[in-house]
Scaffold this motif. Structure first.
Motif, PDB file in Angstrom:
ATOM      1  N   LYS A  63      -9.030  -1.721  -5.897  1.00  0.00           N
ATOM      2  CA  LYS A  63      -8.597  -2.041  -4.547  1.00  0.00           C
ATOM      3  C   LYS A  63      -8.157  -0.733  -4.055  1.00  0.00           C
ATOM      4  CE  LYS A  63      -5.473  -5.231  -1.827  1.00  0.00           C
ATOM      5  NZ  LYS A  63      -4.515  -6.513  -1.994  1.00  0.00           N
ATOM      6  N   ASP A  64      -8.475  -0.644  -2.620  1.00  0.00           N
ATOM      7  CA  ASP A  64      -7.913   0.270  -2.080  1.00  0.00           C
ATOM      8  C   ASP A  64      -6.447   0.451  -1.665  1.00  0.00           C
ATOM      9  OD1 ASP A  64      -7.740   2.987  -0.558  1.00  0.00           O
ATOM     10  OD2 ASP A  64      -8.809   2.428   1.084  1.00  0.00           O
ATOM     11  N   TYR A  65      -5.636   1.357  -2.215  1.00  0.00           N
ATOM     12  CA  TYR A  65      -4.098   1.225  -1.904  1.00  0.00           C
ATOM     13  C   TYR A  65      -3.663   2.289  -1.105  1.00  0.00           C
ATOM     14  CZ  TYR A  65      -3.659  -2.670  -5.027  1.00  0.00           C
ATOM     15  OH  TYR A  65      -3.761  -3.812  -5.728  1.00  0.00           O
ATOM     16  N   LYS A  66      -4.601   3.219  -0.625  1.00  0.00           N
ATOM     17  CA  LYS A  66      -4.549   4.294   0.321  1.00  0.00           C
ATOM     18  C   LYS A  66      -3.600   5.473  -0.627  1.00  0.00           C
ATOM     19  CE  LYS A  66      -5.061   1.950   4.449  1.00  0.00           C
ATOM     20  NZ  LYS A  66      -4.300   1.682   5.931  1.00  0.00           N
ATOM     21  N   ILE A  67      -4.070   5.452  -1.924  1.00  0.00           N
ATOM     22  CA  ILE A  67      -3.350   6.324  -2.708  1.00  0.00           C
ATOM     23  C   ILE A  67      -3.685   7.695  -2.387  1.00  0.00           C
ATOM     24  CG2 ILE A  67      -3.056   7.270  -5.040  1.00  0.00           C
ATOM     25  CD1 ILE A  67      -2.852   4.035  -6.015  1.00  0.00           C
ATOM     26  N   PRO A  68      -2.991   9.213  -2.346  1.00  0.00           N
ATOM     27  CA  PRO A  68      -3.339  10.274  -2.005  1.00  0.00           C
ATOM     28  C   PRO A  68      -4.260  10.783  -3.361  1.00  0.00           C
ATOM     29  CG  PRO A  68      -1.076  10.188  -2.401  1.00  0.00           C
ATOM     30  CD  PRO A  68      -1.509   8.678  -2.206  1.00  0.00           C
ATOM     31  N   GLU A 124       0.688  -1.202   0.001  1.00  0.00           N
ATOM     32  CA  GLU A 124       0.097   0.154   0.092  1.00  0.00           C
ATOM     33  C   GLU A 124       0.823   1.103  -0.101  1.00  0.00           C
ATOM     34  OE1 GLU A 124      -0.894   0.812   4.599  1.00  0.00           O
ATOM     35  OE2 GLU A 124      -2.268  -0.524   3.731  1.00  0.00           O
ATOM     36  N   TRP A 125       0.315   2.418  -0.393  1.00  0.00           N
ATOM     37  CA  TRP A 125       0.993   3.780  -0.363  1.00  0.00           C
ATOM     38  C   TRP A 125       1.853   4.166   1.068  1.00  0.00           C
ATOM     39  CZ3 TRP A 125       1.243   6.589  -4.750  1.00  0.00           C
ATOM     40  CH2 TRP A 125       1.756   8.250  -4.574  1.00  0.00           C
ATOM     41  N   GLY A 126       2.987   4.254   0.947  1.00  0.00           N
ATOM     42  CA  GLY A 126       3.661   4.717   2.031  1.00  0.00           C
ATOM     43  C   GLY A 126       4.596   3.668   2.747  1.00  0.00           C
ATOM     44  N   LYS A 127       4.280   2.479   2.528  1.00  0.00           N
ATOM     45  CA  LYS A 127       4.799   1.352   3.188  1.00  0.00           C
ATOM     46  C   LYS A 127       6.259   1.096   2.063  1.00  0.00           C
ATOM     47  CE  LYS A 127       4.286  -3.383   4.961  1.00  0.00           C
ATOM     48  NZ  LYS A 127       3.581  -4.378   4.988  1.00  0.00           N
ATOM     49  N   ASP A 128       7.377   1.548   2.328  1.00  0.00           N
ATOM     50  CA  ASP A 128       8.360   1.210   1.522  1.00  0.00           C
ATOM     51  C   ASP A 128       8.717  -0.191   1.325  1.00  0.00           C
ATOM     52  OD1 ASP A 128       8.291   4.046   1.409  1.00  0.00           O
ATOM     53  OD2 ASP A 128      10.220   4.239   2.997  1.00  0.00           O
TER      54      ASP A 128
END
Length: 270
Positions: free
Chosen positions: A254-259, A165-169
């Motif tokens: 799918k929700d990847y928590k993208i801004p 997901e977004w932000g998880k390096d």
């Protein structure tokens, strides 16, 4: 072709020597594109070659960034059927052509424009296809040309690739384990409008999702060309080191928590 070498040594040139390209080199480039992989092979394209006297004066103040037309000994115009993904496809093809030109020792520069019909009218092109790319070609002035892939301003792989997901390096170790580090390392070298580096990747199991930033610094055309180019850079490394990769344009449910200032534009299986 050695894509890693060509990408690493690619440069964008805005000042060219007064030396036309040999017809035999254009034949090689056209044959290469005809036989090479496309993003959307079902979309028909045409490639036309022009000399400076047929293009430069006619497109002054019409094409080029802020109307500053690039003066070059030769130009390639790509025309395409209008269909879903046709601009991204032309970005993919156009940049692949640029890499082949570099393989032949020929320098290049993308030329921006806004109105396909205006370009066709000025250049007296009779076609039901749209102009989707203008590429200036020639031999760059060695002193005044500069590399387009200088690492000093580029984001590292750890800043453009996320895991799940977004932000998880995604760590370098994980990318190495999965055989993806080279592909992402070369994808980060892809040129983009104003060097914005608008792309981010999310690895979701056996899938890579591509998201790009939406902002006022690039119009819709430029943004889609940039998408095609980064898809090419990632794809050719996978193609030559692992397996034949296929990009799909579109979103993923799918929700990847993208801004909100980013959007998913495509994905591929790895």
């Amino acid at each position: 072709m050695n894509y890693k070498y060509l990408i690493s040594n690619k440069r964008s040139v805005r000042e060219f020597k007064n030396q036309e390209i040999k017809e035999s080199d254009f034949k090689i480039m056209k044959e290469y594109i005809h036989n090479s992989k496309k993003l959307l092979p079902e979309i028909k394209i045409d490639i036309k070659v022009f000399s400076k006297d047929k293009v430069y004066q006619k497109l002054k103040k019409i094409a080029g960034y802020n109307g500053h037309m690039i003066e070059a000994p030769n130009y390639i115009i790509i025309l395409s059927e209008v269909n879903r993904g046709y601009i991204e496809n032309s970005g993919y093809i156009g940049e692949n052509l640029i890499l082949k030109a570099r393989d032949l020792g020929i320098d290049s520069c993308w030329v921006t424009f806004e109105d396909s019909n205006c370009i066709k009218e000025k250049l007296e092109i009779v076609s039901d296809k749209d102009v989707t790319a203008i590429i200036a070609l020639g031999y760059g002035e060695a002193v005044k040309s500069k590399s387009s892939n200088t690492d000093s301003y580029r984001l590292g792989v750890d800043k453009i690739v996320y895991l799940d997901e977004w932000g998880k390096d995604a760590s370098i170790e994980i990318l190495e384990e999965r055989g993806l580090l080279d592909a992402f390392s070369f994808a980060r070298m892809a040129p983009s409008t104003l060097n914005r580096q608008p792309w981010r990747f999310i690895i979701d199991g056996g899938m890579v999702i591509l998201a790009v930033r939406k902002d006022e610094f690039a119009n819709e055309y430029e943004g889609k060309i940039d998408v095609g180019i980064v898809m090419l850079y990632f794809g050719v490394i996978i193609d030559t080191t692992m397996f034949d990769l296929k990009w799909t344009l579109g979103n993923v449910n799918k929700d990847y928590k993208i801004p909100n200032d980013y959007e998913i534009v495509g994905y591929c299986n790895i």
